[in-house]
Design a protein around this motif. Structure first.
Motif, PDB file in Angstrom:
ATOM      1  N   SER A 132       0.812  -1.222   0.000  1.00  0.00           N
ATOM      2  CA  SER A 132       0.000   0.000   0.000  1.00  0.00           C
ATOM      3  C   SER A 132       0.842   1.267   0.000  1.00  0.00           C
ATOM      4  CB  SER A 132      -0.932   0.003   1.223  1.00  0.00           C
ATOM      5  OG  SER A 132      -1.795  -1.116   1.198  1.00  0.00           O
ATOM      6  N   TYR A 133       2.069   1.170   0.502  1.00  0.00           N
ATOM      7  CA  TYR A 133       2.945   2.347   0.579  1.00  0.00           C
ATOM      8  C   TYR A 133       4.328   1.941   0.064  1.00  0.00           C
ATOM      9  CZ  TYR A 133      -0.826   3.410   3.823  1.00  0.00           C
ATOM     10  OH  TYR A 133      -2.060   3.576   4.411  1.00  0.00           O
ATOM     11  N   PRO A 134       4.535   1.996  -1.235  1.00  0.00           N
ATOM     12  CA  PRO A 134       5.783   1.470  -1.827  1.00  0.00           C
ATOM     13  C   PRO A 134       7.042   2.158  -1.324  1.00  0.00           C
ATOM     14  CG  PRO A 134       4.102   1.833  -3.505  1.00  0.00           C
ATOM     15  CD  PRO A 134       3.594   2.467  -2.251  1.00  0.00           C
ATOM     16  N   THR A 135       6.969   3.441  -0.948  1.00  0.00           N
ATOM     17  CA  THR A 135       8.152   4.150  -0.463  1.00  0.00           C
ATOM     18  C   THR A 135       7.881   4.663   0.939  1.00  0.00           C
ATOM     19  OG1 THR A 135       7.419   6.264  -1.370  1.00  0.00           O
ATOM     20  CG2 THR A 135       8.761   4.848  -2.792  1.00  0.00           C
ATOM     21  N   ALA A 136       8.949   5.114   1.593  1.00  0.00           N
ATOM     22  CA  ALA A 136       8.808   5.602   2.966  1.00  0.00           C
ATOM     23  C   ALA A 136       7.909   6.830   3.019  1.00  0.00           C
ATOM     24  CB  ALA A 136      10.184   5.934   3.546  1.00  0.00           C
ATOM     25  N   HIS A 137       7.971   7.700   1.983  1.00  0.00           N
ATOM     26  CA  HIS A 137       7.129   8.894   1.929  1.00  0.00           C
ATOM     27  C   HIS A 137       6.418   8.898   0.576  1.00  0.00           C
ATOM     28  CE1 HIS A 137       8.986  10.394   5.581  1.00  0.00           C
ATOM     29  NE2 HIS A 137      10.160  10.102   5.053  1.00  0.00           N
TER      30      HIS A 137
END
Length: 357
Positions: A132-137
């Motif tokens: 759901s959140y491929p990168t940290a930000h």
């Protein structure tokens, strides 16, 4: 009081505007859930560390209050009891000392299952965050219905895992005995000295296959609980002197909630050879009539009917387990709030499955 939109919009335009607004709200909520899920993962990792097998472990007193019936200690490292010495002075057995063999530690089944649930929950959160959140930000993006449904399904599975973990720490009600003692009492091989003709173990089997003492460990209300039971074969003959003493009242049987009941008893992982038939030529023995339904003896031996002559329960508070229980309860409440918010924004009926009542 009515609320109107000015300037007025046509029905189709109003419907599209509502959909866009709901979509933006869902996007915002899912982005906000990133921090919540990250905190949940860190909290579960802290819970996992409370069960980590780190030396020297936790040394816990195992003693009856205000008397000398049971006095001793055990050391828990992770999900195992690795050592301990307990002095027992039951009224129906000679005084004896039980020493746990460090080379043959006792595995606590509830904590082993709890370790598995925590591992699964951490892995599940890792998969959810990476998908759901491929990168940290993650940059602003458009949330699809399928991705929101995936997130809701993952949170439901996570809630079920946390509920199972909390249930394991809670254990059976304090007002009832744990029925698994009949099949999961600790085998003699976990104690020193090992059973042999010259130095028998305090829990060694008698000639009739029944040890004189049942040693059973469990978890109730996040506390380590030890049950000691003095056992007697149900078919053991009673001598005339005992019968007379019981009849005239000079001797009385000890009263407890399991008195005069017959139990099918068989130690867990007993190394003794299993019988190949029931003694009547009926083939291999698979279950005994008096054995609890759904609980197959782990040792492979046929359960033997026994009476419980004496019963002692010792409850020992474990600071790590108490902290773990409180932490899981707090994480469960945080997760429940996140699931309610997501269900409300998605316009779905609130799903309470997996939530602690």
């Amino acid at each position: 009081m009515a609320v109107e939109i000015w300037p007025r919009l046509a029905h189709d335009e109003l419907k599209r505007a509502v959909e866009v607004s709901e979509k933006r709200e869902l996007d915002w909520l899912i982005e906000a859930l990133h921090e919540t899920l990250t905190d949940l993962k860190h909290g579960l990792e802290h819970c996992y560390s409370l069960l980590a097998p780190i030396d020297p472990g936790s040394t816990l007193a195992v003693s009856t209050p205000r008397n000398e019936v049971v006095k001793g200690y055990v050391t828990r490292v992770g999900t195992r009891i690795v050592k301990g010495t307990i002095h027992v002075r039951l009224r129906t057995l000679p005084p004896q000392t039980l020493t746990i063999d460090p080379d043959h530690p006792i595995h606590l089944a509830p904590l082993t299952s709890l370790h598995t649930f925590l591992t699964q929950a951490i892995d599940l959160l890792g998969i959810t965050l990476s998908y759901s959140y491929p990168t940290a930000h993650p940059p602003p993006r458009t949330t699809t219905t399928s991705s929101a449904q995936f997130l809701a399904a993952q949170l439901r599975l996570l809630s079920q895992s946390l509920l199972e973990a909390s249930s394991l720490l809670k254990g059976p009600p304090l007002t009832t005995s744990d029925p698994t003692w009949t099949s999961r009492s600790i085998a003699p091989s976990h104690f020193l000295p090992p059973p042999n003709p010259t130095h028998p173990s305090p829990l060694a089997h008698a000639a009739n296959g029944v040890p004189p003492l049942s040693f059973h460990l469990g978890i109730q209300d996040s506390c380590l609980v030890l049950w000691l039971r003095s056992l007697e074969p149900a078919d053991a003959p009673v001598n005339f002197g005992t019968k007379l003493a019981l009849a005239i009242g000079t001797t009385r049987r000890l009263e407890h909630d399991e008195a005069e009941k017959t139990f099918g008893f068989c130690c867990s992982h007993d190394a003794s050879p299993a019988p190949t038939d029931d003694g009547r030529g009926g083939g291999p023995v698979t279950r005994h009539a008096s054995f609890p339904a759904g609980d197959v003896p782990l040792s492979g031996r046929r359960p033997v009917d026994v009476f419980v002559r004496e019963k002692v329960r010792i409850e020992t508070a474990d600071p790590s387990l108490l902290s773990l229980s409180s932490k899981l309860a707090a994480l469960g409440r945080t997760l429940a709030a996140a699931r309610r918010n997501l269900a409300a924004v998605m316009g779905e009926e609130e799903d309470r499955e997996g939530e602690d009542a």
